[in-house]
Design a protein around this motif. Sequence first.
Motif, PDB file in Angstrom:
ATOM      1  N   GLU A 278       0.833  -1.212   0.000  1.00 35.96           N
ATOM      2  CA  GLU A 278       0.000   0.000   0.000  1.00 35.96           C
ATOM      3  C   GLU A 278       0.860   1.252   0.000  1.00 35.96           C
ATOM      4  O   GLU A 278       0.462   2.278  -0.575  1.00 35.96           O
TER       5      GLU A 278
ATOM      6  N   HIS B 129       1.491   1.887  -3.431  1.00 31.96           N
ATOM      7  CA  HIS B 129       0.268   1.882  -4.266  1.00 31.96           C
ATOM      8  C   HIS B 129       0.319   0.753  -5.314  1.00 31.96           C
ATOM      9  O   HIS B 129      -0.008   0.950  -6.479  1.00 31.96           O
TER      10      HIS B 129
ATOM     11  N   GLU C 256       6.150   2.142  -8.254  1.00 33.41           N
ATOM     12  CA  GLU C 256       4.889   2.601  -7.655  1.00 33.41           C
ATOM     13  C   GLU C 256       3.766   2.524  -8.676  1.00 33.41           C
ATOM     14  O   GLU C 256       3.936   2.850  -9.843  1.00 33.41           O
TER      15      GLU C 256
END
Length: 461
Positions: free
Chosen positions: A321, A324, A361
């Motif tokens: 997370e 992302h 990411e």
Amino acid sequence: MDGLKRRLSQSVRIKLSFTLSLAILAVAIVAGVFSFLSAFDEAHELQDDALRQVAQLMDRQRLSPASPTTDARLKDGDEESRVIVQRLGEASSSPAGVDAGGTLPLPATLADGLHTLEVGGETFRVLVKTTTAGERIAVAQESGFRNEIARDGALRTVMPLLILVPVLLLIVADLVRKMFRPIAALSKEIDQRAEQELHPVEDRHLPVEVRPFAVAINRLLARVGQSMESQRRFVADAAHELRSPLTALSLQAERLAEAEMSGLARERLTVLRQGIERGRRLLDQLLTLAKAQSAADSPKSPVSVQGIYRRVLEDLMPLAEAKHIDIGVEGMQDAEVWVSELDMIAVVKNLVDNAIRYTAEGGRVDLSVGVSDGKAELRIQDNGPGIPLSERERVFDPFYRTLGSEQIGSGLGLSIVQTIANRIGAEIRLDFSDLEKLTGLHVTVLFPTTATVHAVQKESD
């Protein structure tokens, strides 16, 4: 010739087979020559006895040799069994030769007994005997036919030996090969062992002469095992001892972060905390590697791959997370494999952790389970940079990291996975996720046995 000498000097099996073959051939040649000559002489003795029996029959029955004749039936008779009987010194009134039924021109002065004479260009074996009536008779047989019969008989005597010697050579070669088969099996078994398989070799089926070598190998394996165990224990103890001061440093760094400080000091504190975290991760990986190199207990029950996925994702979801990254499990198929739960967690966690760290990411990491040829397939796929073909062998070496990588890591993740896979008999395959662009990493781990395969019920949102 030089190649044969080299092989003889290097191979005990070939040297033994060659020596035994030469000994068998030498003995067979001597025995064959002796048997042939003995049978040849014995055949001549029997033929001489036949001449004596004919002369004795003529004497006992008081038979008188018949007058020479030119009967055509004599010409067509069997010359090999023909025996000539005539009075000694009798002048033949017929011009016919011996083959036509005539007599042999033998001198009357021949003494009683056996003689070998050449008459008319042919050699004859002649027995001269004086009967009780005072008559001297000669019993003769052509030597050429006698020699042919004796030679055929002698060859028939030697023929079994000529046939059996090649068979004996093949049997000896096969027996020698089978005698050395346990040694070849032992070398193959040791050569195919993994580096962690240091259990003693079985020596009960080995010959007594080779058993001391097996005992020496077992002692060497025991010493190597003790040395490796000492190294693993040292690494584990060192990691345990270093965890406490690093934890204390981490706590002190956290407390220091709460204090008032300048921007430069806070920047340096951040670098310090990253170094401490890197050290803690390295120690954790060293402990995991030490455990992976140790012999684990046999699993008592199968482990669900989907269950391992869920446990690993719970631990690594914060890391995903933070970048992302879209991470999840594809498909509803599950497989239960006979592998230690701790080993499965270590394999999946290191592979997923690597995938998250090396994926940019906003990237994607997919986990899935498959079945192929009775083997469970654990698949982890990402859209990161992937591993070049030239580095796929080295990425499994401890502390090796892909060239140009900017990620913080210890370089032990794939080494741990490879160590566990070798110990449990699993196979690791690396490939590109995107075969056209040669990017991304697709890792497949094939486990040797699959207990059950079934579909997972999709949980409601």
